[in-house]
Design a protein around this motif. Structure first.
Motif, PDB file in Angstrom:
ATOM      1  N   MET A   1       6.071   4.546  -8.388  1.00  0.00           N
ATOM      2  CA  MET A   1       5.920   4.431  -6.929  1.00  0.00           C
ATOM      3  C   MET A   1       6.902   5.330  -6.195  1.00  0.00           C
ATOM      4  SD  MET A   1       3.434   2.642  -5.938  1.00  0.00           S
ATOM      5  CE  MET A   1       3.898   2.443  -4.225  1.00  0.00           C
ATOM      6  N   ALA A   2       8.076   5.576  -6.779  1.00  0.00           N
ATOM      7  CA  ALA A   2       9.055   6.434  -6.103  1.00  0.00           C
ATOM      8  C   ALA A   2       8.486   7.828  -5.899  1.00  0.00           C
ATOM      9  CB  ALA A   2      10.339   6.496  -6.914  1.00  0.00           C
ATOM     10  N   LYS A   3       7.762   8.330  -6.921  1.00  0.00           N
ATOM     11  CA  LYS A   3       7.172   9.658  -6.801  1.00  0.00           C
ATOM     12  C   LYS A   3       6.099   9.673  -5.721  1.00  0.00           C
ATOM     13  CE  LYS A   3       7.833  10.814 -11.683  1.00  0.00           C
ATOM     14  NZ  LYS A   3       7.127  11.091 -12.951  1.00  0.00           N
ATOM     15  N   VAL A   4       5.237   8.646  -5.720  1.00  0.00           N
ATOM     16  CA  VAL A   4       4.157   8.585  -4.736  1.00  0.00           C
ATOM     17  C   VAL A   4       4.727   8.465  -3.333  1.00  0.00           C
ATOM     18  CG1 VAL A   4       2.190   7.251  -3.931  1.00  0.00           C
ATOM     19  CG2 VAL A   4       2.517   7.615  -6.369  1.00  0.00           C
ATOM     20  N   ASN A   5       5.696   7.579  -3.143  1.00  0.00           N
ATOM     21  CA  ASN A   5       6.268   7.375  -1.828  1.00  0.00           C
ATOM     22  C   ASN A   5       6.962   8.633  -1.319  1.00  0.00           C
ATOM     23  OD1 ASN A   5       5.369   4.758  -1.668  1.00  0.00           O
ATOM     24  ND2 ASN A   5       7.252   3.877  -2.484  1.00  0.00           N
ATOM     25  N   ALA A   6       7.569   9.380  -2.218  1.00  0.00           N
ATOM     26  CA  ALA A   6       8.247  10.605  -1.807  1.00  0.00           C
ATOM     27  C   ALA A   6       7.259  11.620  -1.261  1.00  0.00           C
ATOM     28  CB  ALA A   6       9.005  11.200  -2.991  1.00  0.00           C
ATOM     29  N   ALA A   7       6.002  11.519  -1.713  1.00  0.00           N
ATOM     30  CA  ALA A   7       4.990  12.481  -1.290  1.00  0.00           C
ATOM     31  C   ALA A   7       4.464  12.182   0.107  1.00  0.00           C
ATOM     32  CB  ALA A   7       3.827  12.496  -2.275  1.00  0.00           C
ATOM     33  N   LEU A   8       4.597  10.959   0.581  1.00  0.00           N
ATOM     34  CA  LEU A   8       3.975  10.566   1.840  1.00  0.00           C
ATOM     35  C   LEU A   8       4.823  10.987   3.035  1.00  0.00           C
ATOM     36  CD1 LEU A   8       2.708   7.016   0.862  1.00  0.00           C
ATOM     37  CD2 LEU A   8       1.379   9.118   1.033  1.00  0.00           C
ATOM     38  N   PRO A   9       4.186  11.260   4.176  1.00  0.00           N
ATOM     39  CA  PRO A   9       4.954  11.613   5.374  1.00  0.00           C
ATOM     40  C   PRO A   9       5.642  10.389   5.967  1.00  0.00           C
ATOM     41  CG  PRO A   9       2.637  11.392   5.925  1.00  0.00           C
ATOM     42  CD  PRO A   9       2.733  11.232   4.423  1.00  0.00           C
ATOM     43  N   THR A  10       6.652  10.621   6.769  1.00  0.00           N
ATOM     44  CA  THR A  10       7.321   9.519   7.464  1.00  0.00           C
ATOM     45  C   THR A  10       6.346   8.877   8.439  1.00  0.00           C
ATOM     46  OG1 THR A  10       9.453  10.656   7.311  1.00  0.00           O
ATOM     47  CG2 THR A  10       9.249   8.911   8.966  1.00  0.00           C
ATOM     48  N   PRO A  11       6.153   7.559   8.374  1.00  0.00           N
ATOM     49  CA  PRO A  11       5.194   6.908   9.277  1.00  0.00           C
ATOM     50  C   PRO A  11       5.619   7.046  10.737  1.00  0.00           C
ATOM     51  CG  PRO A  11       5.822   5.455   7.471  1.00  0.00           C
ATOM     52  CD  PRO A  11       6.765   6.617   7.438  1.00  0.00           C
ATOM     53  N   LEU A  12       4.634   7.074  11.627  1.00  0.00           N
ATOM     54  CA  LEU A  12       4.923   7.062  13.058  1.00  0.00           C
ATOM     55  C   LEU A  12       5.368   5.661  13.462  1.00  0.00           C
ATOM     56  CD1 LEU A  12       1.813   9.117  14.241  1.00  0.00           C
ATOM     57  CD2 LEU A  12       4.180   9.926  14.143  1.00  0.00           C
ATOM     58  N   SER A  13       6.266   5.585  14.409  1.00  0.00           N
ATOM     59  CA  SER A  13       6.770   4.278  14.849  1.00  0.00           C
ATOM     60  C   SER A  13       5.784   3.551  15.756  1.00  0.00           C
ATOM     61  CB  SER A  13       8.109   4.460  15.572  1.00  0.00           C
ATOM     62  OG  SER A  13       7.951   5.313  16.703  1.00  0.00           O
ATOM     63  N   ASP A  14       4.830   4.257  16.312  1.00  0.00           N
ATOM     64  CA  ASP A  14       3.832   3.691  17.223  1.00  0.00           C
ATOM     65  C   ASP A  14       2.920   2.730  16.463  1.00  0.00           C
ATOM     66  OD1 ASP A  14       1.761   3.202  19.017  1.00  0.00           O
ATOM     67  OD2 ASP A  14       1.626   5.277  19.711  1.00  0.00           O
ATOM     68  N   SER A  15       2.891   1.460  16.869  1.00  0.00           N
ATOM     69  CA  SER A  15       2.112   0.442  16.158  1.00  0.00           C
ATOM     70  C   SER A  15       0.604   0.692  16.245  1.00  0.00           C
ATOM     71  CB  SER A  15       2.440  -0.947  16.712  1.00  0.00           C
ATOM     72  OG  SER A  15       2.083  -1.028  18.087  1.00  0.00           O
ATOM     73  N   PHE A  16       0.160   1.514  17.197  1.00  0.00           N
ATOM     74  CA  PHE A  16      -1.262   1.801  17.322  1.00  0.00           C
ATOM     75  C   PHE A  16      -1.814   2.446  16.049  1.00  0.00           C
ATOM     76  CE2 PHE A  16      -4.890   4.440  18.790  1.00  0.00           C
ATOM     77  CZ  PHE A  16      -5.664   3.452  19.389  1.00  0.00           C
ATOM     78  N   TYR A  17      -0.948   3.128  15.297  1.00  0.00           N
ATOM     79  CA  TYR A  17      -1.393   3.850  14.110  1.00  0.00           C
ATOM     80  C   TYR A  17      -1.442   2.981  12.855  1.00  0.00           C
ATOM     81  CZ  TYR A  17      -0.945   8.137  16.818  1.00  0.00           C
ATOM     82  OH  TYR A  17      -1.100   9.107  17.777  1.00  0.00           O
ATOM     83  N   LYS A  18      -1.002   1.754  12.942  1.00  0.00           N
ATOM     84  CA  LYS A  18      -0.959   0.907  11.755  1.00  0.00           C
ATOM     85  C   LYS A  18      -2.366   0.509  11.303  1.00  0.00           C
ATOM     86  CE  LYS A  18       3.662  -1.020  12.462  1.00  0.00           C
ATOM     87  NZ  LYS A  18       4.476  -2.254  12.665  1.00  0.00           N
ATOM     88  N   THR A  19      -2.540   0.434   9.993  1.00  0.00           N
ATOM     89  CA  THR A  19      -3.819   0.034   9.419  1.00  0.00           C
ATOM     90  C   THR A  19      -3.893  -1.481   9.345  1.00  0.00           C
ATOM     91  OG1 THR A  19      -3.930   2.043   8.077  1.00  0.00           O
ATOM     92  CG2 THR A  19      -5.287   0.175   7.380  1.00  0.00           C
ATOM     93  N   PRO A  20      -4.946  -2.094   9.902  1.00  0.00           N
ATOM     94  CA  PRO A  20      -5.044  -3.560   9.809  1.00  0.00           C
ATOM     95  C   PRO A  20      -5.261  -4.007   8.368  1.00  0.00           C
ATOM     96  CG  PRO A  20      -7.066  -2.623  10.720  1.00  0.00           C
ATOM     97  CD  PRO A  20      -6.074  -1.498  10.630  1.00  0.00           C
ATOM     98  N   LYS A  21      -4.757  -5.190   8.052  1.00  0.00           N
ATOM     99  CA  LYS A  21      -4.874  -5.690   6.681  1.00  0.00           C
ATOM    100  C   LYS A  21      -6.325  -5.916   6.281  1.00  0.00           C
ATOM    101  CE  LYS A  21      -0.302  -7.865   6.580  1.00  0.00           C
ATOM    102  NZ  LYS A  21       0.462  -9.132   6.427  1.00  0.00           N
ATOM    103  N   ASN A  22      -7.180  -6.174   7.261  1.00  0.00           N
ATOM    104  CA  ASN A  22      -8.593  -6.444   6.962  1.00  0.00           C
ATOM    105  C   ASN A  22      -9.457  -5.198   7.169  1.00  0.00           C
ATOM    106  OD1 ASN A  22      -8.387  -6.368   9.765  1.00  0.00           O
ATOM    107  ND2 ASN A  22      -9.993  -7.911  10.076  1.00  0.00           N
ATOM    108  N   ILE A  23      -8.901  -3.997   6.935  1.00  0.00           N
ATOM    109  CA  ILE A  23      -9.606  -2.751   7.197  1.00  0.00           C
ATOM    110  C   ILE A  23     -10.953  -2.704   6.477  1.00  0.00           C
ATOM    111  CG2 ILE A  23      -8.334  -1.599   5.335  1.00  0.00           C
ATOM    112  CD1 ILE A  23      -9.655   0.032   8.571  1.00  0.00           C
ATOM    113  N   ALA A  24     -11.045  -3.305   5.293  1.00  0.00           N
ATOM    114  CA  ALA A  24     -12.296  -3.258   4.533  1.00  0.00           C
ATOM    115  C   ALA A  24     -13.413  -4.044   5.209  1.00  0.00           C
ATOM    116  CB  ALA A  24     -12.068  -3.778   3.114  1.00  0.00           C
ATOM    117  N   ALA A  25     -13.063  -4.921   6.148  1.00  0.00           N
ATOM    118  CA  ALA A  25     -14.085  -5.709   6.835  1.00  0.00           C
ATOM    119  C   ALA A  25     -14.816  -4.899   7.906  1.00  0.00           C
ATOM    120  CB  ALA A  25     -13.439  -6.941   7.476  1.00  0.00           C
TER     121      ALA A  25
END
Length: 380
Positions: A1-25
């Motif tokens: 996971m350390a390798k994968v996480n290192a590859a990801l960009p820094t998340p935006l602080s704006d909560s509008f961009y967050k993925t809902p937990k029920n996205i598959a619905a």
């Protein structure tokens, strides 16, 4: 996971961009949430909104994506809808259109704003998706096409836009052209109900493997950063299949760390004068890995068998050294032979970015004619 996480960009602080937990619905293209925004500085006489909606990543897993919608104050209901895929050659989330539309940084401003203002004044509604997705997966071109199409669906279901039954046009150049060209090719199967009347794109890298090989594969190149950024983006998108960190030398890991959140100018600066052999262990290049080559092929439009049904306007410089021109020609010929109406323009410009400026107005004229229902010319 350390390798994968290192590859990801820094998340935006704006909560509008967050993925809902029920996205598959949520269904493909379904609106998750919306908000009004102040108009970007370069745009006038419009209302601005942002829509978060469900889309799919490159492996058909659900993701939340964003589009910014500019709605003219003076427009007719169900007037033209333009999906405009902005040039984003970057791996940082702060480089996405939904961020840079409001930037004061001259290196990040949307230079196509004058052309977009013209069509907005003509009553076109404009949807500008963050087509690199929540991982800023530069190089994942098929993803960009899917997000762009789902953004259109979401925009048409957004009541304040009043475009439920609109004709749709697609436009973009370079990195934005990749998303546009993929959207046009995917639409017949991915979103067959959309009324796409035309797609205009230019400077499109239609073969990512060939492009990477031309940008510093074996010897240093001033634009190697673009190839390196694409490797980062694809590794993010397909992290279950390949981890870029496994291939990098000490210098490569340093560049990787510096580039993690970079926008275009920093991507080019960090990568300038380097090559794939310099940044990998024992010169074993990432693109020599069979899995990674397959991923590159999956995101290369030249190798995708699907054919767009909407008319195409394609333009590029005949002396562009950044993109493989033969891949453009062969793909466009294949479309034409399959029955797609195609109009092409070779711009009188020496290189990549000047061609963007020369072709944008003819591209908009092409789409205007499609919105008016005029007969489609073909120059193939």
């Amino acid at each position: 996971m350390a390798k994968v996480n290192a590859a990801l960009p820094t998340p935006l602080s704006d909560s509008f961009y967050k993925t809902p937990k029920n996205i598959a619905a949520y269904k493909q293209g379904q609106i998750i949430s919306t908000r009004s925004r102040p108009n970007p500085p370069a745009f006038v006489d419009v209302k601005t909104y942002q829509i978060k909606f469900r889309s799919n990543d490159s492996e058909n897993k659900p993701i939340a994506a964003i589009t910014t919608v500019l709605v003219p104050n003076r427009k007719k209901a169900n007037g033209p809808l333009l999906s405009f895929q902005h040039i984003v050659n970057a791996v940082g989330l702060e480089c996405a259109p939904s961020q840079v539309l409001w930037t004061q940084d001259p290196n990040l401003t949307i230079r196509e704003a004058p052309a977009l203002n013209v069509v907005l004044q003509q009553g076109w509604t404009v949807s500008i998706p963050d087509h690199l997705g929540p991982r800023s997966a530069y190089g994942a071109a098929k993803l960009g096409g899917q997000i762009s199409l789902d953004a259109i669906t979401a925009t048409q279901n957004f009541t304040p836009a009043a475009v439920k039954h609109s004709k749709v046009g697609l436009a973009g150049y370079s990195g934005g052209g990749m998303a546009t060209a993929w959207a046009a090719a995917l639409a017949p199967k991915y979103t067959p109900d959309l009324n796409i009347v035309g797609a205009a794109y230019g400077g499109v890298p239609m073969d990512l493997i060939k492009m990477a090989e031309g940008l510093g594969y074996n010897r240093p190149h001033p634009a190697f950063g673009l190839a390196f950024a694409a490797a980062i983006g694809l590794a993010r998108e397909y992290s279950d299949k390949v981890t870029i960190f496994d291939f990098l030398s000490t210098d490569g890991k340093r560049m990787f760390s510096e580039m993690r959140n970079a926008c275009t100018n920093d991507v080019l600066r960090i990568g300038a004068g380097h090559s794939a052999r310099q940044v990998t262990k024992s010169g074993v290049q990432l693109f020599e890995n069979k899995t990674f080559r397959k991923i590159g092929a999956e995101n290369s439009l030249a190798m995708y068998p699907g054919v767009p049904t909407a008319p195409i306007f394609e333009w590029h410089s005949p002396t562009d050294v950044l993109i493989p021109l033969d891949s453009i020609s062969s793909t466009i010929r294949r479309y034409y032979k399959a029955g797609t109406k195609v109009q092409t323009l070779l711009t009188p410009s020496p290189e990549h970015m000047s061609a963007a400026v020369i072709g944008v107005l003819p591209a908009m004229d092409f789409l205007s004619a499609r919105f008016r229902g005029e007969p489609v010319p073909s120059t193939c």
